[in-house]
Design a protein around this motif. Sequence first.
Motif, PDB file in Angstrom:
ATOM      1  N   VAL A 195      13.971  21.119  70.735  1.00 34.75           N
ATOM      2  CA  VAL A 195      11.962  22.476  71.094  1.00 34.75           C
ATOM      3  C   VAL A 195      12.474  22.416  69.545  1.00 34.75           C
ATOM      4  CG1 VAL A 195      11.833  22.102  73.290  1.00 34.75           C
ATOM      5  CG2 VAL A 195      13.211  23.505  72.600  1.00 34.75           C
ATOM      6  N   LEU A 217       8.031  26.884  71.241  1.00 31.70           N
ATOM      7  CA  LEU A 217       8.620  27.473  72.539  1.00 31.70           C
ATOM      8  C   LEU A 217       7.675  28.364  73.185  1.00 31.70           C
ATOM      9  CD1 LEU A 217       7.872  24.527  74.749  1.00 31.70           C
ATOM     10  CD2 LEU A 217      10.327  24.975  74.540  1.00 31.70           C
ATOM     11  N   HIS A 275       4.938  19.410  70.320  1.00 35.54           N
ATOM     12  CA  HIS A 275       6.413  18.679  70.917  1.00 35.54           C
ATOM     13  C   HIS A 275       5.626  16.607  71.679  1.00 35.54           C
ATOM     14  CE1 HIS A 275       7.667  22.806  70.339  1.00 35.54           C
ATOM     15  NE2 HIS A 275       9.211  21.971  70.404  1.00 35.54           N
TER      16      HIS A 275
END
Length: 457
Positions: free
Chosen positions: A343, A348, A431
């Motif tokens: 990620v 995030l 994502h």
Amino acid sequence: MLFIFIGTIPCLVSYVGIIKTYEKRAVSVRTADIQNQCTILGNQLSNYNYLTEPSSEVINASLTQLSNIYNGRVMIINKNLKVIKDTYNLDEGKTIVSEDVVICMQKGTSTSYYDRQNRYIEVTAPITGEENKVVGVMLISVSTDTIADSLNILHTRGRAILIVVFLLVLALGFGIGVLFVRPLEQITESIENVTEGYEEEMLHVDTFLETKQMSEAFNKMMGRLKQLNDSREEFVSNVSHELKTPLTSMKVLADSLLAQENVPIELYQEFMGDIAKEIDRENDIITDLLTLVKMDKKVQSLNIKQVNINELLEQILKRLKPIAEKKKIEVVLESFRPVTAEVDEVKLSLAFSNLVENAIKYNKDEGWVRVSLNADHKYFYVKVADSGIGIPEEDQTHIFDRFYRVDKSHSREMGGTGLGLAIARNTVIVHRGSIKVHSNEGEGTTFSLRIPLIYVA
């Protein structure tokens, strides 16, 4: 052009098939007729013992008649392959060596041969004597000029029919083409109108099923474009309003200070503190807007790397713990297993922070916030649940819209920019994940996230 091709090819195939079938049938009938005549005449030859005494006027007359009827040549050949009778009087007394004659002599079966180029049919028939032994062969060659003449007539009429069919198909194809092109021209005209800026025009071309489907797809596209345009206008309006509100507050505070003489230091400090808060609020809005602009780009500049999600959530909760302690809210992290995923850690982290911070801000005093982490072989799952005020059902479909607020006055007291959930949703989408919300008004809210463990660009 394809329509003409499809229409004329079956006619051409039928034309060729009819010609070949007629020729084959005509030759077969003529051959069978000659063989029947040979059988009858062969019995007479045996009865009159013609192979030994070829002077019978009855037989000679029958042979001549047969030759005249079929416009052909009749030859009688004995077992020594010698020609004893020729209606053309050319080869009598000569020996004939013919494959069909030899086969007929040896096997006792009739043969036939059709020479299309030279226009004749040649038939052999056995002549039997005592005990059905083959004692000679009758060889008949007949002209097929009548068959060829019939074929020429069929060819002429067939070509005429093909020309008529071609012209009819051409006219029909042109007519159908006009019918098809006309609705397409209407669709083209509507598309051109859209490019000229007439966005309100809807398309209704129901001439054919295909054009109806195209019209419906076009209208859906126009509806989507209008929705996007309305969303853009609303976004610009909201941005202007959100940026203007802190400026208006700062202007009011500054004007109040300027309008007073000998302002007490305490009041001056209070007003300047409020102005500083509005500046911070303005900075937060601009920062969030810039974040969204970056996420809206078609090509995302993600910094993908392996990240320990357990540690990431622990750091976020640790950073937000002081905010929760002010409202005596219990924040709990439940990790069911270690999770490592590919990620963008910064993006995030911002998404998780917005969700948890909202859960704390819009919670009840002495409430709770539970963050859970789990995973399977393909995805990891994060849930952010709270005991807060909840979200009305009619507002749940809009909470990810930019600047959308369920309770504007309450939201401003909390200090939010109205962009946190939009940022969280965009982060999850880039994502290749999904985010869902479940909430009951007055009972709390749960956000559920699913994000792939391995990033696929």
